[in-house]
Design a protein around this motif. Structure first.
Motif, PDB file in Angstrom:
ATOM      1  N   GLU A   1      48.944  17.036  47.000  1.00 49.20           N
ATOM      2  CA  GLU A   1      49.725  18.267  47.203  1.00 49.20           C
ATOM      3  C   GLU A   1      48.801  19.494  46.815  1.00 49.20           C
ATOM      4  O   GLU A   1      48.864  20.541  47.592  1.00 49.20           O
ATOM      5  N   ASN A   2      47.834  19.370  45.935  1.00 55.62           N
ATOM      6  CA  ASN A   2      46.883  20.500  45.671  1.00 55.62           C
ATOM      7  C   ASN A   2      45.695  20.481  46.250  1.00 55.62           C
ATOM      8  O   ASN A   2      44.817  21.333  46.168  1.00 55.62           O
ATOM      9  N   ALA A   3      45.594  19.452  47.222  1.00 54.58           N
ATOM     10  CA  ALA A   3      44.177  19.359  48.134  1.00 54.58           C
ATOM     11  C   ALA A   3      43.793  20.543  48.692  1.00 54.58           C
ATOM     12  O   ALA A   3      42.472  20.902  48.979  1.00 54.58           O
ATOM     13  N   PHE A   4      44.699  21.325  49.063  1.00 56.04           N
ATOM     14  CA  PHE A   4      44.384  22.650  49.760  1.00 56.04           C
ATOM     15  C   PHE A   4      45.461  23.812  49.275  1.00 56.04           C
ATOM     16  O   PHE A   4      45.794  24.731  49.752  1.00 56.04           O
ATOM     17  N   ALA A   5      45.481  23.797  47.759  1.00 51.87           N
ATOM     18  CA  ALA A   5      45.913  24.836  47.162  1.00 51.87           C
ATOM     19  C   ALA A   5      45.132  25.523  46.155  1.00 51.87           C
ATOM     20  O   ALA A   5      44.115  25.019  45.769  1.00 51.87           O
ATOM     21  N   HIS A   6      45.353  26.958  46.315  1.00 51.96           N
ATOM     22  CA  HIS A   6      44.402  27.858  45.403  1.00 51.96           C
ATOM     23  C   HIS A   6      45.264  28.718  44.692  1.00 51.96           C
ATOM     24  O   HIS A   6      46.196  29.405  45.201  1.00 51.96           O
ATOM     25  N   GLU A   7      44.814  28.989  43.390  1.00 50.49           N
ATOM     26  CA  GLU A   7      45.432  29.721  42.569  1.00 50.49           C
ATOM     27  C   GLU A   7      44.675  30.804  42.056  1.00 50.49           C
ATOM     28  O   GLU A   7      44.932  32.042  42.177  1.00 50.49           O
TER      29      GLU A   7
ATOM     30  N   HIS B   1      39.309  32.327  43.858  1.00 52.81           N
ATOM     31  CA  HIS B   1      39.355  31.284  44.993  1.00 52.81           C
ATOM     32  C   HIS B   1      40.223  31.791  46.085  1.00 52.81           C
ATOM     33  O   HIS B   1      39.955  31.891  47.354  1.00 52.81           O
ATOM     34  N   THR B   2      41.294  32.490  45.751  1.00 56.25           N
ATOM     35  CA  THR B   2      42.355  32.859  46.822  1.00 56.25           C
ATOM     36  C   THR B   2      41.786  34.443  47.526  1.00 56.25           C
ATOM     37  O   THR B   2      42.019  34.355  48.798  1.00 56.25           O
ATOM     38  N   ARG B   3      40.900  35.021  47.011  1.00 56.60           N
ATOM     39  CA  ARG B   3      40.251  36.207  47.585  1.00 56.60           C
ATOM     40  C   ARG B   3      39.442  35.457  48.610  1.00 56.60           C
ATOM     41  O   ARG B   3      39.375  35.741  49.650  1.00 56.60           O
ATOM     42  N   GLY B   4      38.553  34.495  48.094  1.00 48.96           N
ATOM     43  CA  GLY B   4      37.761  33.923  48.949  1.00 48.96           C
ATOM     44  C   GLY B   4      38.128  33.454  50.227  1.00 48.96           C
ATOM     45  O   GLY B   4      37.913  33.498  51.208  1.00 48.96           O
TER      46      GLY B   4
ATOM     47  N   LYS C   1      47.827  26.436  50.902  1.00 50.13           N
ATOM     48  CA  LYS C   1      48.735  27.086  49.919  1.00 50.13           C
ATOM     49  C   LYS C   1      48.394  27.720  48.924  1.00 50.13           C
ATOM     50  O   LYS C   1      47.294  27.408  48.270  1.00 50.13           O
ATOM     51  N   LEU C   2      48.909  29.094  48.952  1.00 55.43           N
ATOM     52  CA  LEU C   2      48.326  29.840  47.719  1.00 55.43           C
ATOM     53  C   LEU C   2      49.342  29.914  46.636  1.00 55.43           C
ATOM     54  O   LEU C   2      50.503  29.946  46.985  1.00 55.43           O
ATOM     55  N   VAL C   3      48.943  29.588  45.434  1.00 54.70           N
ATOM     56  CA  VAL C   3      49.902  29.600  44.410  1.00 54.70           C
ATOM     57  C   VAL C   3      49.814  30.699  43.172  1.00 54.70           C
ATOM     58  O   VAL C   3      48.714  31.069  42.963  1.00 54.70           O
ATOM     59  N   ALA C   4      51.111  31.236  43.057  1.00 51.02           N
ATOM     60  CA  ALA C   4      51.103  32.131  42.063  1.00 51.02           C
ATOM     61  C   ALA C   4      50.892  31.328  40.707  1.00 51.02           C
ATOM     62  O   ALA C   4      51.675  30.234  40.193  1.00 51.02           O
TER      63      ALA C   4
ATOM     64  N   LYS D   1      48.819  32.158  36.157  1.00 47.99           N
ATOM     65  CA  LYS D   1      48.331  32.923  35.450  1.00 47.99           C
ATOM     66  C   LYS D   1      46.808  33.494  35.962  1.00 47.99           C
ATOM     67  O   LYS D   1      46.408  34.296  35.494  1.00 47.99           O
ATOM     68  N   LEU D   2      46.217  32.484  36.637  1.00 49.04           N
ATOM     69  CA  LEU D   2      44.821  32.748  37.042  1.00 49.04           C
ATOM     70  C   LEU D   2      44.871  33.564  38.387  1.00 49.04           C
ATOM     71  O   LEU D   2      43.998  33.814  38.911  1.00 49.04           O
ATOM     72  N   ALA D   3      45.994  33.811  38.974  1.00 53.10           N
ATOM     73  CA  ALA D   3      46.023  34.366  40.052  1.00 53.10           C
ATOM     74  C   ALA D   3      45.497  35.684  40.427  1.00 53.10           C
ATOM     75  O   ALA D   3      45.345  36.487  39.322  1.00 53.10           O
ATOM     76  N   GLY D   4      45.187  36.068  41.530  1.00 50.48           N
ATOM     77  CA  GLY D   4      44.537  37.304  41.710  1.00 50.48           C
ATOM     78  C   GLY D   4      45.504  38.018  42.852  1.00 50.48           C
ATOM     79  O   GLY D   4      46.357  37.551  43.456  1.00 50.48           O
ATOM     80  N   THR D   5      45.058  39.319  42.942  1.00 54.85           N
ATOM     81  CA  THR D   5      45.846  40.324  43.870  1.00 54.85           C
ATOM     82  C   THR D   5      45.858  39.908  45.365  1.00 54.85           C
ATOM     83  O   THR D   5      47.007  39.635  45.811  1.00 54.85           O
ATOM     84  N   ARG D   6      44.568  39.287  45.912  1.00 56.36           N
ATOM     85  CA  ARG D   6      44.578  38.856  47.098  1.00 56.36           C
ATOM     86  C   ARG D   6      45.653  37.871  47.422  1.00 56.36           C
ATOM     87  O   ARG D   6      46.473  37.585  48.631  1.00 56.36           O
ATOM     88  N   GLY D   7      45.654  36.794  46.779  1.00 59.48           N
ATOM     89  CA  GLY D   7      46.562  35.627  46.711  1.00 59.48           C
ATOM     90  C   GLY D   7      47.842  35.858  46.775  1.00 59.48           C
ATOM     91  O   GLY D   7      48.749  35.561  47.577  1.00 59.48           O
TER      92      GLY D   7
END
Ligand code: KIV
Ligand code: ZN
Length: 507
Positions: free
Chosen positions: A283-289, A293-296, A317-320, A322-328
């Motif tokens: 499930e997480n193979a293409f998920a970014h939190e 990473h999400t910005r990238g 999949k972009l995941v919300a 505590k490490l999330a960033g604005t872009r994601g």
């Protein structure tokens, strides 16, 4: 300048044989046929369909698979005995895979045969298969713990007896890539027929060892979907194929875009879940939190994605959290058509982080709920499905049964289902109805927190998944576990349907 044609590596998939030897897995005839059809569609060269001498049912299913006229060749496993080979021949398969142990420990304790008996059984069995005009792959089982002079002697005799290919089993997974290369090179000094490799994952090296064997000249790899198989399993089909295509630039017959659906199907039918962080199909193979990473990935996917997810049938999949960033978070909200202002977005990100800091998983539904409160408008509350009423019956000597009445895209539907308990029954009844609109399955169910006494609040977190592998999470809390489960489920299904509608994926 000359361009070299990429090497073509053959894939023999043993999900239906070694994969079925996974403790706890027992497939029905229909399951095996469905998986065989999918493997053929996927493009594996050979399907090892089963071990006909093991039971009458197994023999029948191998025969049924052989009759399907699939594109892949069908193979049956057989010990080096006339009785086993006759059972395999009865199935009308294209290929018989004959095996016999050659390591001292297995010859003595697993089959109680002398090396001379092993050698003559191998030769007689191969000759017997060939006499019937069927292709034969021969395996000196536990090859990697066999004494080299004896192993080479058996391989040479097997070649003389007419084997079409030699399989080298690392039966208990004790090789490392370096020793594997040396072994294959050594075997190649006496063998001219194509070499197959069959690795087990006892040290987590099955894929690496299989690839090392290919580097040393193996022409075919034995794999199993999701790495199923005896003990820690076999080399995983999806990892071997992705590495061969993407890292080695070799070719196989596999359509990589079907890897994920195949993995899902096998996981559902075998009941063996795929670990979330498994390469390619987890499930997480293409998920970014995390923010960076999400910005990238939203800026340039190559930053943190070595593979285009679509190439293996996945989506990013972009995941919300505590490490999330604005872009994601912005990208995640845009996916469902929500466009907060910069100030609102900053506030949403802060609230997501606060929730994450409390050790909470931030579900997709949580993100929408806190976005609604920041933006002061009700968002994502359109309902494609709505619960009208439901009833559950449970008790001693009563099969837990649930009936539900739902509004689904404006129409009313009723269904009843039984289950192992009231929650199972009611969630089954709901998915039975929503499948009229879209195939959605419950992927994960967690009772996250219970506080207090018998009137405690139960918090249920669920994940639902559609056929394309889109996963949405939701939560609900109530003093009534059944109600919390139903609310979370309806919530999750609504969010998933809305997401698909917004992205134009309406079925
Ligand atoms: O792991 C093994 O050695 C096998 C043989 C039957 C080839 O599965
Ligand atoms: Zn095996």
């Amino acid at each position: 300048m000359t361009t070299q044609t990429p090497r073509r590596i053959r894939i023999l998939d043993t999900t239906l044989r070694d994969g079925e030897q996974t403790p706890g897995v027992s497939l029905t005839v229909d399951d095996k046929i469905e998986i065989a059809q999918q493997l053929s569609k996927l493009g594996v060269d050979v399907i090892e369909a089963g071990f006909p001498s093991s039971s009458d049912g197994e023999k029948k299913v191998v025969r049924d698979i052989a009759k399907l006229g699939l594109n892949s060749e069908i193979c049956a496993l057989s010990r080096a005995t006339k009785g086993d080979i006759d059972a395999a021949l009865d199935c009308d398969v294209d290929l018989i895979h004959v095996f016999i142990p050659t390591s001292p420990v297995q010859m003595k304790y697993a089959v109680n045969l002398t090396p001379e008996q092993v050698l003559s059984s191998a030769v007689e069995s191969i000759e017997y298969v060939k006499k019937h005009g069927v292709k034969c792959e021969f395996s000196p089982m536990d090859a990697t713990r066999s004494e080299m002079p004896f192993l080479l002697k058996v391989c040479e005799a097997a070649q003389k007896a007419g084997m079409d290919s030699l399989n080298v089993p690392d039966t208990v997974g004790i090789m490392i890539p370096k020793t594997m290369i040396t072994l294959i090179e050594k075997i190649k000094t006496v063998i001219t027929v194509p070499i197959s490799i069959h690795c087990h994952d006892d040290f987590g090296l099955a894929v690496a060892n299989s690839l090392a064997a290919v580097e040393a000249g193996a022409a075919q790899v034995h794999t199993a979907v999701n790495g199923l198989g005896e003990r820690a399993g076999n080399a995983s089909l999806e990892e071997v194929v992705a590495a061969l295509h993407i890292l080695y630039k070799f070719k196989t017959g596999v359509n990589t875009r079907l890897l994920y659906v195949t993995s899902r199907m096998v996981s559902t039918l075998t009941g063996i879940p795929v670990q979330v962080n498994k390469a390619i199909v987890g499930e997480n193979a293409f998920a970014h939190e995390s923010g960076i990473h999400t910005r990238g990935v939203t800026e340039k996917p190559l930053t943190f994605e070595p593979i285009d997810p679509e190439l293996v049938g996945r989506t990013r999949k972009l995941v919300a959290g505590k490490l999330a960033g604005t872009r994601g978070i912005k990208a995640e909200l845009e996916e469902v058509g929500i466009h907060p202002t910069e100030a609102q977005l900053d506030e949403i990100v802060q609230r997501v982080k606060q929730l994450g800091d409390k050790g909470k998983m931030v579900t997709d539904a949580d993100l929408l709920a806190l976005t609604s409160s920041v933006m002061g408008q009700v968002l994502g509350e359109e309902k494609i499905i709505d619960l009208c009423d439901m009833q559950v019956v449970t008790g001693i000597k009563v099969i837990p049964t649930a009936s539900v009445r739902l509004i689904l895209d404006g129409k009313e539907y009723i269904a009843a289902e039984t289950g192992v308990g009231p929650v199972d029954a009611v969630l089954k009844a709901i998915t039975k109805l929503t499948n009229n609109l879209e195939m959605i399955r419950l992927k994960e169910y967690r009772l996250e927190a219970i506080t207090g006494g018998s009137n405690a609040v139960a918090e249920v977190v669920i994940k639902v998944e559609d056929e394309k592998g889109i996963v949405v999470s939701a939560r609900a809390a109530s003093e009534d576990i059944v109600m919390a489960s139903v609310e979370a489920m309806i919530n999750g299904i609504n969010k998933l349907l809305l997401k698909n509608h917004k992205q134009g994926n309406k079925p």
